[in-house]
Every structure is written in structure tokens, then in C-alpha cells.
Design a protein around this motif. Structure first.
Motif, PDB file in Angstrom:
ATOM      1  N   LEU A   1       0.833  -1.203   0.000  1.00  0.00           N
ATOM      2  CA  LEU A   1       0.000   0.000   0.000  1.00  0.00           C
ATOM      3  C   LEU A   1       0.869   1.255   0.000  1.00  0.00           C
ATOM      4  O   LEU A   1       0.595   2.213  -0.706  1.00  0.00           O
ATOM      5  CB  LEU A   1      -0.906   0.034   1.237  1.00  0.00           C
ATOM      6  N   ARG A   2       1.919   1.210   0.793  1.00  0.00           N
ATOM      7  CA  ARG A   2       2.778   2.399   0.927  1.00  0.00           C
ATOM      8  C   ARG A   2       3.438   2.731  -0.410  1.00  0.00           C
ATOM      9  O   ARG A   2       3.475   3.878  -0.823  1.00  0.00           O
ATOM     10  CB  ARG A   2       3.831   2.138   2.019  1.00  0.00           C
ATOM     11  N   GLU A   3       3.963   1.711  -1.115  1.00  0.00           N
ATOM     12  CA  GLU A   3       4.666   2.004  -2.376  1.00  0.00           C
ATOM     13  C   GLU A   3       3.685   2.367  -3.488  1.00  0.00           C
ATOM     14  O   GLU A   3       4.080   2.921  -4.497  1.00  0.00           O
ATOM     15  CB  GLU A   3       5.568   0.838  -2.821  1.00  0.00           C
ATOM     16  N   ASN A   4       2.418   2.038  -3.296  1.00  0.00           N
ATOM     17  CA  ASN A   4       1.421   2.389  -4.303  1.00  0.00           C
ATOM     18  C   ASN A   4       0.570   3.581  -3.882  1.00  0.00           C
ATOM     19  O   ASN A   4      -0.538   3.771  -4.395  1.00  0.00           O
ATOM     20  CB  ASN A   4       0.566   1.171  -4.644  1.00  0.00           C
ATOM     21  N   CYS A   5       1.097   4.366  -2.966  1.00  0.00           N
ATOM     22  CA  CYS A   5       0.422   5.618  -2.586  1.00  0.00           C
ATOM     23  C   CYS A   5       0.243   6.476  -3.842  1.00  0.00           C
ATOM     24  O   CYS A   5       1.183   6.662  -4.605  1.00  0.00           O
ATOM     25  CB  CYS A   5       1.276   6.352  -1.553  1.00  0.00           C
ATOM     26  N   PRO A   6      -0.967   6.976  -4.073  1.00  0.00           N
ATOM     27  CA  PRO A   6      -1.201   7.736  -5.308  1.00  0.00           C
ATOM     28  C   PRO A   6      -0.896   9.235  -5.223  1.00  0.00           C
ATOM     29  O   PRO A   6      -1.183   9.954  -6.170  1.00  0.00           O
ATOM     30  CB  PRO A   6      -2.698   7.502  -5.547  1.00  0.00           C
ATOM     31  N   CYS A   7      -0.305   9.694  -4.112  1.00  0.00           N
ATOM     32  CA  CYS A   7      -0.093  11.142  -3.965  1.00  0.00           C
ATOM     33  C   CYS A   7       0.967  11.638  -4.957  1.00  0.00           C
ATOM     34  O   CYS A   7       1.738  10.854  -5.486  1.00  0.00           O
ATOM     35  CB  CYS A   7       0.290  11.471  -2.518  1.00  0.00           C
ATOM     36  N   PRO A   8       1.011  12.936  -5.194  1.00  0.00           N
ATOM     37  CA  PRO A   8       1.937  13.465  -6.206  1.00  0.00           C
ATOM     38  C   PRO A   8       3.419  13.300  -5.868  1.00  0.00           C
ATOM     39  O   PRO A   8       4.259  13.440  -6.744  1.00  0.00           O
ATOM     40  CB  PRO A   8       1.572  14.955  -6.291  1.00  0.00           C
ATOM     41  N   LYS A   9       3.711  12.989  -4.584  1.00  0.00           N
ATOM     42  CA  LYS A   9       5.114  12.726  -4.248  1.00  0.00           C
ATOM     43  C   LYS A   9       5.491  11.290  -4.621  1.00  0.00           C
ATOM     44  O   LYS A   9       6.664  10.954  -4.705  1.00  0.00           O
ATOM     45  CB  LYS A   9       5.334  12.904  -2.741  1.00  0.00           C
ATOM     46  N   CYS A  10       4.498  10.439  -4.768  1.00  0.00           N
ATOM     47  CA  CYS A  10       4.762   9.015  -5.030  1.00  0.00           C
ATOM     48  C   CYS A  10       4.487   8.648  -6.495  1.00  0.00           C
ATOM     49  O   CYS A  10       5.148   7.781  -7.047  1.00  0.00           O
ATOM     50  CB  CYS A  10       3.921   8.147  -4.106  1.00  0.00           C
ATOM     51  N   ILE A  11       3.480   9.271  -7.092  1.00  0.00           N
ATOM     52  CA  ILE A  11       3.176   9.050  -8.510  1.00  0.00           C
ATOM     53  C   ILE A  11       3.287  10.407  -9.204  1.00  0.00           C
ATOM     54  O   ILE A  11       2.620  11.363  -8.799  1.00  0.00           O
ATOM     55  CB  ILE A  11       1.743   8.486  -8.696  1.00  0.00           C
TER      56      ILE A  11
ATOM     57  N   GLY B   1       5.754   8.595   8.554  1.00  0.00           N
ATOM     58  CA  GLY B   1       5.237   9.960   8.562  1.00  0.00           C
ATOM     59  C   GLY B   1       4.466  10.330   7.303  1.00  0.00           C
ATOM     60  O   GLY B   1       3.778  11.353   7.271  1.00  0.00           O
ATOM     61  N   HIS B   2       4.582   9.492   6.252  1.00  0.00           N
ATOM     62  CA  HIS B   2       3.898   9.800   4.999  1.00  0.00           C
ATOM     63  C   HIS B   2       2.390   9.595   5.164  1.00  0.00           C
ATOM     64  O   HIS B   2       1.958   8.774   5.967  1.00  0.00           O
ATOM     65  CB  HIS B   2       4.433   8.897   3.893  1.00  0.00           C
ATOM     66  N   GLU B   3       1.601  10.370   4.412  1.00  0.00           N
ATOM     67  CA  GLU B   3       0.149  10.212   4.457  1.00  0.00           C
ATOM     68  C   GLU B   3      -0.376   9.867   3.081  1.00  0.00           C
ATOM     69  O   GLU B   3       0.042  10.449   2.085  1.00  0.00           O
ATOM     70  CB  GLU B   3      -0.498  11.512   4.962  1.00  0.00           C
ATOM     71  N   SER B   4      -1.270   8.879   3.049  1.00  0.00           N
ATOM     72  CA  SER B   4      -1.790   8.384   1.774  1.00  0.00           C
ATOM     73  C   SER B   4      -3.306   8.323   1.820  1.00  0.00           C
ATOM     74  O   SER B   4      -3.890   8.058   2.869  1.00  0.00           O
ATOM     75  CB  SER B   4      -1.281   6.961   1.499  1.00  0.00           C
TER      76      SER B   4
HETATM   77 ZN   LIG Z   1       2.527   9.366  -1.300  1.00  0.00          ZN
END
Ligand SMILES: [Zn+2]
Length: 488
Positions: A112-122, A160-163
């Protein structure tokens, strides 16, 4: 109490309609509406299901429903599996049970963490994953899980990341409740097909050929293609510094392959095409076209000019040599990377969303020769795998991390500074490429060549047409050097 028995675990309950009920361990309800906290529920999750159904007023929850008496949590195995899921530290979503394909959903935390859709991750434009999966902790955990309404779930992670995930996405990507890889699938290690690895430590001369020879002699084309087959890459010296001559060079092998990026390319770094390859940032070693059913086999680069700046060294890493080292380090990891099939995608431009027809592993085993013949390695373009048991996820992330460690060892990196007049061609089914960050303006041209056309050209030049015809599809003797099928 399930929560009392299992301190520190986080799970939530998916709503059938609304309201949404998200629970954290210890019986505290977070973000729940119109329903009592879990702490007030009797000890079994099935009660939560019933309560939810009755609270939501969904007809499936009424006594008239024929299925209503069949609660999947009446089954001992389901109870056990659910308890074990909660203990695992994964994110668990309890569905409303009846008429659901699964009584609960389970998500590996790292998945779930690596597939976070936020703009910092995708990347918002290219839709490529930009979070470095291999920098995330293998032990990342949700600290807090809550709903922001009926449509999404918000997770605060231990780093600390939020998804935020939509329920639709979660529904599509929930883990399988049983492993999919059977023990009978695990065969002894299938090493890569025969190859020679260039050792960057020894600084031997690179395989190279001369443009003029290649343009006028088929023997030089053969030497060129054999170098690519054997070493995975080859330089061509003395290429006239213009796109036309570069294209003519590629066409000595075959026509240039077209993709959604175009055919023969000639570009200066900008974001015309929504892909990180078109920026001036550092680009980690990867293979191209992981998202095609048939990735391009060869790629040629020719730097035409670099002005007003510096940097932009080219990186090559031998995916076969790294895989062989991985097999030596941990045969299980090697097997995992060859058995676990993944989706891949290219979705940066509005009018395309390319995905291979068949999900494909990182290390692809040839069904006839039983050797690894193709590497797919691109963390930017790897799509979230579905139907994946969380234990298999854990195995894969460990294996991928170990492979990544091999691939990023400085002793395995071949760094070169491209110069106008020298073209670089490599086997994209084996060699990873990347480049360092650069400043200024770089004009680069090049193109792809299909696998089938490359192999056809090489076999015909090496063995002659008659021998190729006599051995059509002769996989039996592929190990014999005089069999054209030894090249594939
Ligand atoms: Zn993210």
C-alpha cells in the motif's frame, strides 16, 4: 475481544453503503458515524458485519435474505485466516461478508505504501511511480487509518507519509487470501542464457565497431550484432553527427520500431512526452518498454550535441550478470523474481494507457530453453500487482530489493560519457540503462529495433539462410552452437 487480543493492530471495516466505519485496535472507533464503537460489539467480527448491515439498512442484512444466514465468519478457517491477517500487521478491511467475494481484504503495508497515489509518489503528469520502493522500510506500518467520507481511506504511515486510497482502487487491488505460486512451480534455478559480462572493474576496451565498415560490409554488421548478443552492448565509432546517418545505421539492422513516442527520435530535453526519460534529471538504471507485450529488443543512442552545460553520463548495468549474482546470493530470491508476474503500464499521455497483454516477471524464463532470456526492470512503470497474497508480496519485495542492490552496486555500473560521433546500442532485454543529471541542452537521437527483426538479421548473417530454414523452430538443439536457435 479481537482487538484486546491483538494490541497495536490497525484494521477497518468497509461499508456496504454508508456510513463508513473505520476501527483502530483497542476498541476505539475512528471516524465512524452512526454506529457504536467496536469495543461495544461482542467478540466475533461476524457481529460487526451484522451490526453494519442493520445500521446501513441494506436489504442484504435483513432476515428475508436467503443468504443472510450464511455468514462466512461462521466458518472456522475464515475465522483463523482473519485472526492471522490481523496479527500479521497488514492493513485488513472487513467486508460486510455476505454476497462479497471475500469476507475480508488484506493489504501488505509496504504494498500500500509504495502504491500511494499522492503526487510525491506518482508523478502527476507521467503517472510513473517516483517513490523509491527500495528506500522504504520493509517494516513500514500504518499508524492511523481513517475514512474521509464514503469514498476514500486515509492512512498515516510509520514513516510519517500520508496516503489516501479510493475504495474502488482498494477493491481492485486487495490481496489474494491464498498464495498463487504453488510449490510445484518452483523449479531449480534457471540461469540466464549464455552471455559474456563486461566487468567495469577491469576497464577492458568496450566492444566496438566502425560506422563505415558497418555501412558497407555485412561481415561488420554480423560482428556488430554478435557483440550485442554476447556482451549486451556495443559502441559504433565514426558516426557522422547528424540524425540521417544515425537512422541509416539503425536500418543496417532493420527498420526503426515505432511506438507511441514516435519512430526514430531526435530530441532536446524537455517534457513534450510525459515520461521521466525526457527530462534532465538523474535516471536510475532500468529497461525500457516493460509495458509492451513485446518490449523493443535494441535501443540506439547518439548524442548529437551538448552545449551550455555538463553531466549526462550514460549508465549501463548488465541485468543478466546481476541476476546470476543474485542466484548465487539467494536462489530463492532469483526464483521469486522469475515466478512473480507483474502488470506494467505507460499512461503518461492522455490518449494512451499501454499494458502488456500478459503480466510479466522481472526475470522471464524462456519456455523452450528454460533459461532467463529477458529482464524487465523499471520501478517507474511497474503497476500495482493484483491477486497477490501478502506473504508473496513480502517475499517479492525482499527479492527485488536484493536484485536492486546488485544492480546499483558501483562495481556493476558501466559509466560512459557519450560523445558526438559515437553511437551506443544495447540489448534492452538484458542491459539496464540510465544517465546522470545534466545541465545545459542535450540533443540526442536514436531509435528502437524489434526483437524479431534483430534476431532474424543476426541468424541469417551468422548461419546462412539454408541452415536457418533447415532448423526452423529447432528448439531441441538450441545449446548447439551451429543451431540458429542458439540465438534468441
Ligand atoms: Zn505518497
Amino acid at each position: 475481544m479481537i482487538t484486546g487480543d491483538l494490541p497495536g493492530l490497525t484494521y477497518m471495516v468497509r461499508p456496504q453503503i454508508t456510513p463508513l466505519h473505520v476501527f483502530k485496535s483497542g476498541g476505539t472507533a475512528i471516524g465512524s458515524r452512526n454506529v457504536a464503537p467496536l469495543a461495544r460489539c461482542p467478540s466475533w467480527p461476524s457481529n460487526v458485519t451484522k451490526r453494519l448491515l442493520s445500521d446501513s439498512g441494506h436489504p442484504e442484512g435483513t432476515a428475508q435474505d436467503a443468504n443472510a444466514s450464511k455468514d462466512p465468519f461462521d466458518d472456522e478457517n475464515t475465522k483463523l485466516a482473519y485472526k492471522s491477517a490481523l496479527r500479521s500487521g497488514d492493513v485488513v478491511v472487513k467486508t460486510t461478508g455476505k454476497n462479497e467475494s471475500a469476507p475480508f481484504w488484506q493489504f501488505g503495508s509496504l504494498y500500500l505504501r509504495e502504491n500511494c497515489p499522492c503526487p510525491k509518489c506518482i508523478h502527476p503528469d507521467t503517472k510513473q511511480r517516483i517513490v523509491d520502493t527500495f528506500s522504504l522500510s520493509l517494516r513500514v506500518k500504518p499508524e492511523n487509518v481513517q475514512s474521509n467520507g464514503a469514498d476514500d481511506v486515509h492512512i498515516t504511515w510509520s514513516d510519517g507519509h500520508e496516503s489516501t486510497y479510493s475504495w474502488k482502487w482498494l477493491a481492485a487491488h486487495r490481496g489474494n487470501l491464498k498464495p498463487t505460486i504453488k510449490s510445484r512451480d518452483v523449479k531449480p534455478n534457471r540461469l540466464p542464457r549464455p552471455f559474456k559480462a563486461y566487468d567495469p572493474q577491469k576497464s577492458n576496451p568496450y566492444p566496438e565497431v566502425v560506422y563505415e565498415d558497418v555501412m558497407c560490409k555485412d561481415t561488420a554488421v554480423l560482428e556488430w550484432l554478435e557483440n550485442i548478443w554476447l556482451w549486451g552492448f556495443c559502441f559504433v565509432k565514426g558516426v557522422p553527427v547528424n540524425p540521417e546517418s544515425t537512422k541509416a545505421l539503425i536500418e543496417r539492422i532493420s527498420f526503426v520500431r515505432h511506438t507511441h513516442y514516435g519512430g526514430f527520435w531526435d530530441f532536446t530535453a524537455d517534457l513534450t512526452y510525459k515520461d521521466t526519460a525526457y527530462t534532465n534529471e538523474y535516471l536510475g538504471a532500468h529497461t525500457d518498454n516493460t509495458y509492451f507485450t513485446d518490449p523493443a529488443r535494441l535501443q540506439l543512442f547518439h548524442l548529437l550535441s551538448h552545449t551550455e552545460g555538463e553531466g549526462g553520463k550514460s549508465l549501463l548495468v548488465d541485468g543478466f550478470a546481476a541476476a546470476k549474482a543474485l542466484a548465487k546470493e539467494n536462489p530463492g530470491f532469483y526464483n521469486t523474481l522469475s515466478l512473480s508476474r507483474h502488470p506494467w503500464h505507460a499512461s503518461g499521455n492522455e490518449d494512451v494507457c499501454i499494458q502488456p497483454s500478459v503480466t510479466a516477471p522481472v526475470l522471464n524464463i524462456h519456455p523452450d530453453t528454460k533459461a532467463v532470456y529477458q529482464v524487465r526492470w523499471n520501478n517507474y512503470d511497474r503497476a500495482p500487482k493484483t491477486k497477490w497474497h501478502t506473504s508473496e508480496q513480502k517475499d517479492w519485495y525482499k527479492a527485488a530489493r536484493a536484485y536492486n542492490n546488485q544492480l546499483t552496486k558501483s562495481s556493476n555500473e558501466i559509466w560512459t560519457q557519450l560523445q558526438p560521433g559515437t553511437a551506443l546500442i544495447f540489448d534492452n532485454w538484458r542491459m539496464l540503462h540510465g544517465r546522470s543529471e545534466f545541465t545545459g541542452k542535450r540533443r540526442m537521437c536514436g531509435g528502437y529495433v524489434n526483437n524479431d527483426d534483430f534476431i532474424s538479421r543476426l541468424r541469417l548473417l551468422k548461419f546462412g539462410r539454408q541452415s536457418v530454414l533447415d532448423n526452423l523452430g529447432n528448439t531441441r538443439g538450441w545449446q548447439q552452437r551451429d543451431n540458429p536457435y542458439s540465438i534468441y
